[in-house]
Design an enzyme around this catalytic site. Sequence first.
Site, short mmCIF file in Angstrom:
data_model
loop_
_atom_site.label_atom_id
_atom_site.label_comp_id
_atom_site.label_asym_id
_atom_site.label_seq_id
_atom_site.Cartn_x
_atom_site.Cartn_y
_atom_site.Cartn_z
N GLN A 69 -32.72 33.14 81.32
CA GLN A 69 -33.01 31.72 81.07
C GLN A 69 -32.51 30.87 82.25
O GLN A 69 -32.48 31.37 83.36
CB GLN A 69 -32.39 31.25 79.73
CG GLN A 69 -33.04 31.84 78.49
CD GLN A 69 -32.56 33.24 78.14
OE1 GLN A 69 -31.38 33.49 78.07
NE2 GLN A 69 -33.48 34.17 77.93
N GLY A 112 -37.93 37.33 80.41
CA GLY A 112 -39.04 38.10 80.96
C GLY A 112 -38.91 38.05 82.46
O GLY A 112 -39.16 37.01 83.07
N HIS A 113 -38.45 39.14 83.06
CA HIS A 113 -38.20 39.17 84.50
C HIS A 113 -39.21 40.09 85.16
O HIS A 113 -39.33 41.25 84.80
CB HIS A 113 -36.76 39.63 84.77
CG HIS A 113 -35.72 38.69 84.22
ND1 HIS A 113 -34.37 38.90 84.31
CD2 HIS A 113 -35.87 37.50 83.57
CE1 HIS A 113 -33.73 37.89 83.73
NE2 HIS A 113 -34.62 37.04 83.27
N ASP A 168 -37.54 31.30 84.34
CA ASP A 168 -38.72 31.75 85.08
C ASP A 168 -38.72 31.28 86.54
O ASP A 168 -39.78 31.04 87.13
CB ASP A 168 -40.02 31.28 84.38
CG ASP A 168 -40.08 31.78 82.94
OD1 ASP A 168 -39.58 32.89 82.69
OD2 ASP A 168 -40.63 31.06 82.09
N LYS A 192 -35.78 35.01 88.93
CA LYS A 192 -34.50 35.74 88.93
C LYS A 192 -34.71 37.25 89.12
O LYS A 192 -34.00 37.90 89.88
CB LYS A 192 -33.74 35.50 87.61
CG LYS A 192 -33.34 34.04 87.41
CD LYS A 192 -32.70 33.83 86.06
CE LYS A 192 -33.65 33.97 84.88
NZ LYS A 192 -34.71 32.96 84.80
#
Length: 429
Positions: A223, A40-41, A13, A16
């Site tokens: 990650q 989750g991007h 988080d 990225k």
Amino acid sequence: MANVTVIGAQWGDEGKGKIVDWLASRADAVVRFQGGHNAGHTLVVGEQVYKLSLLPSGIVTGTLSIIGNGVVLDPWALKAEVEKLEGQGVVINTENFAIADNCPLILPIHGVLDGLREAAAGSGKIGTTGRGIGPAYEDKVGRRAIRVCDLAHLDALEPQLDRLCAHHDALRAGFGEAPVDRAALIDALKQIAPFVLQYAQPVWKRLNKVRKAGARILFEGAQGVLLDVDHGTYPFVTSSNTVSGTAASGSGLGPSATGFVLGIVKAYTTRVGSGPFPTELEDATGQRLGERGHEFGTVTGRKRRCGWFDAVLVRQSCAISGVTGIALTKVDVLDGFDKVKICTGYRLNGKVLDYFPSHAADQANVEPIYEEMEGWSGTTAGARSWADLPAQAIKYIQRVQELIETPVALVSTSPEREDTILVRDPFQD
Ligand code: GDP
Ligand code: IMO
Ligand code: MG
């Protein structure tokens, strides 16, 4: 032509997605090489917010987007995400999207096992995303996974299912669960197969071809290094290698393809899930970081734990992952703090350490040694050039770069794509 490998240098988080999206318009292909829909991007482009878990962030700019063999793929999650993004106007077709046909699948039984184990672990739980990531990687290395290419041969699946179910049924019995419903599993696979197969191909071949033609490849890590199964805060990690080297093995290109390794680094520290976190702040300052930074998980909505910047951890991540330069994100979240602190070392059993020890108990017991700096009253939010930054913010960035022994290539000053300062172009040869 230089390629760029984007990896998270903390516990995920770091931003990225935003950075990959910003770089994607100058890349010819964007490749996910590990992890799954635990990622989750978030991408913010004007009024639109895109949340991607499986699809490479390049898909939003229409850049060729590839899911490499190192990813674990949940086909139902993929379909839902494709439909969600198409609903937001993103074009996804067989021209701009491909999936490695040797990619292992995440099946519903993996999510079930993930949940059963976490529930049984009580306070010792990892705090996983519950997406079945660990169990799916276990089946991959256990040589009993169902892979994307198997979807074209479902009539011959029985011997593979025997192997897979022998393993899962034994585990399930231990939890008092019924054996795997094989008929339902095959049915579900038959239904989803055509959707996945339209994108499936030997992507190593396509990638090698575009590379030979001089294409720029952008690898998108998920990650962060501290969640790496070897180098992270084991056992509170994810089940893949998140370090830069995985870009090669997880896509089917050799190690020289990784190019410029861009470590994404948040200007403070967050973590979601359990595990050691030396600079965690369980006070009003931590609360303030979380509120200003909107630190809630993209995937699970969980509140992220927050703390000061830990230069020891990031220096270690940069070394382990061969980071060429960093993108420092969320500097704007520190706007308005009177003082800011940076962890420069640890104290453990009367000794000073300049690295994070490997044992979980030592990791839990280290005490951070802080250096305090003046904050800044001006704002960095939305700055697009170095000259727009308050002098004290520049000092902070320079101190970070000195302590982590790695130069700053980009600075991000808001969630918006264009609010990004370019210091050194990672694509430059
Ligand atoms: P990722 O998993 O590394 O892609 O990061 P996430 O998307 O899970 O979390 C990063 C969050 O911070 C997202 O909500 C982004 O929109 C947001 N973000 C990214 N860069 C910045 C920045 O420079 N400033 C601020 N305020 N928010 C940012
Ligand atoms: P992105 O790509 C932050 C964490 C989980 C848990 C541990 C193991 O958005 O940075 P898993 O479901 O992978 O078995 O969970 O890893 N985790 C993440 N934390 N960002 C992520 O991805 C994460 N993916 C997994 O919270 O602690
Ligand atoms: Mg995320």
